[in-house]
Design an enzyme around this catalytic site. Structure first.
Site, PDB file in Angstrom:
ATOM      1  N   GLY A  41       8.171  -8.305  -8.416  1.00 13.43           N
ATOM      2  CA  GLY A  41       6.859  -7.820  -8.844  1.00 13.43           C
ATOM      3  C   GLY A  41       5.780  -8.876  -8.648  1.00 13.43           C
ATOM      4  CB  ALA A  70       5.631  -9.199  -1.498  1.00 12.21           C
ATOM      5  CB  SER A 102      13.105 -11.334 -13.626  1.00 10.51           C
ATOM      6  OG  SER A 102      13.240 -12.417 -14.498  1.00 10.51           O
ATOM      7  CB  VAL A 147       0.013 -20.215  -4.968  1.00  5.37           C
ATOM      8  CG1 VAL A 147      -0.165 -21.394  -5.877  1.00  5.37           C
ATOM      9  CG2 VAL A 147       1.420 -20.139  -4.403  1.00  5.37           C
ATOM     10  CB  ALA A 184      -7.396 -17.860   0.781  1.00  6.74           C
ATOM     11  CE  LYS A 243     -10.629 -17.498   4.163  1.00  2.27           C
ATOM     12  NZ  LYS A 243      -9.167 -17.499   4.233  1.00  2.27           N
ATOM     13  CG  LEU A 253       6.466 -15.947  -0.494  1.00  4.36           C
ATOM     14  CD1 LEU A 253       6.321 -16.636  -1.851  1.00  4.36           C
ATOM     15  CD2 LEU A 253       5.926 -16.850   0.611  1.00  4.36           C
ATOM     16  CB  THR A 293      -1.241 -15.750   8.025  1.00  8.47           C
ATOM     17  OG1 THR A 293      -0.568 -16.995   7.853  1.00  8.47           O
ATOM     18  CG2 THR A 293      -2.368 -15.913   9.005  1.00  8.47           C
ATOM     19  CB  ILE A 299      -1.856 -11.746   1.369  1.00  5.20           C
ATOM     20  CG1 ILE A 299      -1.434 -12.605   0.170  1.00  5.20           C
ATOM     21  CG2 ILE A 299      -2.315 -10.357   0.915  1.00  5.20           C
ATOM     22  CD1 ILE A 299      -2.559 -12.971  -0.784  1.00  5.20           C
TER      23      ILE A 299
HETATM   24  C1  LIG Z   1       1.614 -23.258  -1.724  1.00  5.71           C
HETATM   25  C2  LIG Z   1       1.377 -21.838  -1.312  1.00  5.71           C
HETATM   26  C3  LIG Z   1       0.069 -21.393  -1.119  1.00  5.71           C
HETATM   27  C4  LIG Z   1      -0.164 -20.086  -0.674  1.00  5.71           C
HETATM   28  N1  LIG Z   1      -1.437 -19.668  -0.406  1.00  5.71           N
HETATM   29  C5  LIG Z   1      -1.630 -18.457   0.179  1.00  5.71           C
HETATM   30  C6  LIG Z   1      -2.924 -17.998   0.529  1.00  5.71           C
HETATM   31  O1  LIG Z   1      -3.932 -18.655   0.286  1.00  5.71           O
HETATM   32  N2  LIG Z   1      -3.032 -16.795   1.137  1.00  5.71           N
HETATM   33  C7  LIG Z   1      -1.948 -16.016   1.412  1.00  5.71           C
HETATM   34  O2  LIG Z   1      -2.090 -14.947   2.029  1.00  5.71           O
HETATM   35  N3  LIG Z   1      -0.724 -16.395   1.005  1.00  5.71           N
HETATM   36  C8  LIG Z   1      -0.534 -17.583   0.419  1.00  5.71           C
HETATM   37  N4  LIG Z   1       0.711 -17.951   0.026  1.00  5.71           N
HETATM   38  C9  LIG Z   1       1.801 -16.990   0.103  1.00  5.71           C
HETATM   39  C10 LIG Z   1       1.696 -16.034  -1.098  1.00  5.71           C
HETATM   40  O3  LIG Z   1       1.756 -16.776  -2.291  1.00  5.71           O
HETATM   41  C11 LIG Z   1       2.822 -15.024  -1.061  1.00  5.71           C
HETATM   42  O4  LIG Z   1       2.877 -14.414   0.192  1.00  5.71           O
HETATM   43  C12 LIG Z   1       2.608 -13.950  -2.088  1.00  5.71           C
HETATM   44  O5  LIG Z   1       2.349 -14.498  -3.347  1.00  5.71           O
HETATM   45  C13 LIG Z   1       3.806 -13.039  -2.159  1.00  5.71           C
HETATM   46  O6  LIG Z   1       4.847 -13.613  -2.860  1.00  5.71           O
HETATM   47  P1  LIG Z   1       6.101 -12.716  -3.160  1.00  5.71           P
HETATM   48  O7  LIG Z   1       5.660 -11.496  -3.901  1.00  5.71           O
HETATM   49  O8  LIG Z   1       6.842 -12.517  -1.888  1.00  5.71           O
HETATM   50  O9  LIG Z   1       7.010 -13.641  -4.083  1.00  5.71           O
HETATM   51  P2  LIG Z   1       6.885 -14.029  -5.645  1.00  5.71           P
HETATM   52  O10 LIG Z   1       5.498 -14.108  -6.121  1.00  5.71           O
HETATM   53  O11 LIG Z   1       7.742 -15.251  -5.810  1.00  5.71           O
HETATM   54  O12 LIG Z   1       7.565 -12.822  -6.410  1.00  5.71           O
HETATM   55  C14 LIG Z   1       8.968 -12.675  -6.462  1.00  5.71           C
HETATM   56  C15 LIG Z   1       9.320 -11.613  -7.473  1.00  5.71           C
HETATM   57  O13 LIG Z   1      10.726 -11.388  -7.430  1.00  5.71           O
HETATM   58  C16 LIG Z   1      11.236 -11.380  -8.758  1.00  5.71           C
HETATM   59  N5  LIG Z   1      12.631 -11.808  -8.728  1.00  5.71           N
HETATM   60  C17 LIG Z   1      13.186 -12.822  -8.025  1.00  5.71           C
HETATM   61  N6  LIG Z   1      14.503 -12.923  -8.296  1.00  5.71           N
HETATM   62  C18 LIG Z   1      14.786 -11.937  -9.188  1.00  5.71           C
HETATM   63  C19 LIG Z   1      15.958 -11.526  -9.885  1.00  5.71           C
HETATM   64  N7  LIG Z   1      17.126 -12.167  -9.739  1.00  5.71           N
HETATM   65  N8  LIG Z   1      15.861 -10.491 -10.728  1.00  5.71           N
HETATM   66  C20 LIG Z   1      14.687  -9.818 -10.913  1.00  5.71           C
HETATM   67  N9  LIG Z   1      13.548 -10.167 -10.305  1.00  5.71           N
HETATM   68  C21 LIG Z   1      13.601 -11.219  -9.455  1.00  5.71           C
HETATM   69  C22 LIG Z   1      10.325 -12.349  -9.497  1.00  5.71           C
HETATM   70  O14 LIG Z   1      10.387 -12.146 -10.888  1.00  5.71           O
HETATM   71  C23 LIG Z   1       8.972 -11.970  -8.910  1.00  5.71           C
HETATM   72  O15 LIG Z   1       8.463 -10.845  -9.580  1.00  5.71           O
HETATM   73  C24 LIG Z   1       0.946 -19.230  -0.462  1.00  5.71           C
HETATM   74  C25 LIG Z   1       2.236 -19.668  -0.720  1.00  5.71           C
HETATM   75  C26 LIG Z   1       2.466 -20.965  -1.124  1.00  5.71           C
HETATM   76  C27 LIG Z   1       3.874 -21.419  -1.351  1.00  5.71           C
END
Ligand SMILES: Cc1cc2nc3c(=O)[nH]c(=O)nc-3n(C[C@H](O)[C@H](O)[C@H](O)COP(=O)(O)OP(=O)(O)OC[C@H]3O[C@@H](n4cnc5c(N)ncnc54)[C@H](O)[C@@H]3O)c2cc1C
Length: 501
Positions: A17, A20, A44, A52, A55, A83, A337, A348, A350
């Site tokens: 959640g 992504a 979770s 993070v 942008a 932006k 991710l 890039t 998002i």
């Molecule tokens: C340093 C940094 C800077 C960034 N800056 C940018 C930016 O400026 N612009 C941009 O486009 N992108 C940026 N990104 C990328 C951006 O943060 C991610 O693409 C975006 O937040 C999506 O993350 P996510 O949803 O894939 O993962 P997460 O936010 O990590 O979410 C993962 C989810 O999975 C759940 N989960 C994991 N394991 C379990 C489990 N065992 N049981 C139940 N739930 C679980 C977690 O609870 C959470 O809800 C950046 C990334 C980093 C590392």
């Protein structure tokens, strides 16, 4: 009905959640409108999100349009700002600054691109900054913004994206998706059930005893890749030899009096620092290579270089730049991710979530999970990742810096052939050679190449069709029109205030 199409609604389960997971939930709920699929999202609270990712690039507006979200509601809910591009400080050389603007730089004259005239004029002895010919760059430098009218005027060419609060964005999308029927289950997944024959994922077993069954899984579990990697072992292609940053420290700071309508990226001795102004705070982070700098030094540098008071202690996280070898494996598609990570230099990630979801809808499977669909999806995503990767590597490679071991490494490293070929073309003839479907268009490549001092020795001979005086006149008029358009714009802060409810 065709075999594979019959039966009850397809059970789709989204794992995660973060940005992504909720982008996936929102888009599926809007697309299917309660038909054909049942969507459940598992997240979770104990694990939380990465926190993070604030942008974006202009394509985010297409995503909002798909959701039929009103811009004003979105801005209010996420504390967003506008932006116009990214300012790169100290990249090609210490003491330099250029803006990679969204939108156009200059205009073609006849059938020849502006980049050729820029080279021709430099070789004729003009010293000029390409930003003079970019409405976005000039507006950014003046802290001006205007929601572009749709009237074909120069002002209508302003291209923009947003900075927003990642936590508020996920919450906004959660409200949107839940209102459209997405079921949310809270809890930590401890065990994943698989079909003994096909290896398909069949169920998620939560540590609190709940079980969530599914037929099609979207893995948005973040860097851990819970289904795509830990369960299915899809493999990871490591690109850290080209993009050596692998760690980030980040900290919010207080707002500044002026809300700049651009991201700033300042190169340091072993990486770079972002500054993302939101309405209620500034997001800051230092992305660095742990092989060249430790956490203590990186954290100190981050705090010392903030222009406003920090609101917390820096937090750190580790990442590995690269991509999952298979984004879609069996009945699991990785989005966000979990599918890979290119460092955030050009905002890039998002966008890759958005484009991964749109492609998934293009190749949406029925219950037979025809492997042709996953193979095609994987090919498309591989191409996308590779072209963005090359553009990001360019920022590190195109430098004159040798003032630290990190920059020496970057300056002299080998780069992928696909990038080397682009740089060779540009150096020799000012040509920007792109493959079909590349995300970054010639203006983006031009800004970074010129901004980081890659100066061509030749240009397209067709540009000589136009007399020097005529070219000078065209460019003088364009620069004047841009200056005038910027003067008519309100400040960025004024626009944000006018949008407040
Ligand atoms: C340093 C940094 C800077 C960034 N800056 C940018 C930016 O400026 N612009 C941009 O486009 N992108 C940026 N990104 C990328 C951006 O943060 C991610 O693409 C975006 O937040 C999506 O993350 P996510 O949803 O894939 O993962 P997460 O936010 O990590 O979410 C993962 C989810 O999975 C759940 N989960 C994991 N394991 C379990 C489990 N065992 N049981 C139940 N739930 C679980 C977690 O609870 C959470 O809800 C950046 C990334 C980093 C590392």
């Amino acid at each position: 009905m065709l075999p594979g199409h019959e039966g009850p609604k397809l059970k789709v389960v989204i794992v995660g959640g973060g940005t992504a997971g909720w982008m996936a939930a929102a888009l599926l709920s809007q697309t299917f409108k309660g038909k054909l699929v049942d969507v459940t999202l598992v997240e979770s609270d104990a694990i939380g999100t990465i926190g993070v990712g604030e942008a974006t690039i202009p394509a985010i507006r297409r995503f909002n349009r798909l959701l039929e979200v009103h811009e004003r509601d979105f801005i209010a809910a996420t504390q967003a700002t506008f932006k116009l591009g990214i300012e790169f400080v100290n990249w090609g050389k210490v003491g330099t600054s250029y803006i990679h603007p969204f939108g156009n730089i200059g205009k073609p004259i006849g059938r020849t691109g502006f980049e050729h005239y820029l080279t021709r004029r430099r070789l004729e002895g003009h010293t000029e900054n390409f930003e003079t010919y970019s409405l976005n760059a000039m507006a950014a430098r003046a802290d001006r913004f205007n929601i572009p009218p749709r009237d074909g005027s120069l002002l209508s060419e302003l291209a923009y994206a947003y900075h927003f609060d990642a936590g508020l964005y996920a919450a906004f999308l959660r409200r949107y998706a839940e209102a459209r029927g997405v079921r949310r289950v809270e809890g930590k997944i401890g065990h994943v059930g698989q079909d003994a024959d096909s290896g398909h994922v069949t169920s998620l077993h939560l540590e609190d005893g709940q079980t969530v069954d599914g037929e099609f899984f979207i893995d948005c579990s973040g860097l851990s890749g819970l289904l795509i990697e830990k369960t299915l072992g899809s493999g990871y292609e490591d690109w850290s030899h080209w993009l050596p940053c692998d760690r980030a420290g980040f900290v919010p700071s207080e707002s500044a009096p002026s809300i700049t309508p651009y991201t700033r990226s300042t190169a340091h001795s072993a990486g770079w620092q972002w500054r993302i102004p939101l309405q209620h705070r500034i997001g800051n982070g230092h992305v660095f290579s742990s092989g060249f700098m430790g956490d203590d030094e990186a954290g100190d540098l981050l705090l010392e270089t903030l222009d406003q008071k920090p609101l917390a202690e820096p937090k750190f996280l580790r990442f590995q730049t690269g991509r999952r070898k298979l984004s879609w494996n069996r009945n699991v598609v990785a989005i966000g991710l979990s599918s890979g990570f290119l460092e955030p230099l050009e905002s890039t990630s998002i966008h890759l979530i958005h484009s991964g979801l749109v492609k998934l809808l293009d190749y949406w499977p029925d219950r037979t999970f025809n492997p042709l669909l996953s193979a095609q999806y994987n090919r498309v995503m591989e191409t996308q990742y590779q072209s963005i990767r090359d553009f990001i590597i360019l920022h590190y490679k195109a430098t004159d810096r040798e003032d630290s071991a990190f920059w020496k490494y970057c300056r002299f490293m080998d780069v992928p052939d696909s990038l080397a070929c682009k740089m060779d073309h540009f150096r020799s003839s000012s040509r920007i050679v792109l493959a079909p479907g590349e995300l970054f268009q010639p203006a983006s490549w031009l800004a970074v190449l010129i901004g980081q001092n890659v100066l061509p020795t030749g240009y397209d001979p067709l540009s000589d069709i136009h007399e020097t005086a005529a070219v000078d006149d065209t460019l003088r008029r364009l620069a004047a029109a841009i200056r005038h358009a910027v003067d008519t714009m309100p400040t960025h802060r004024q626009v944000l205030e006018s949008l407040r409810y």
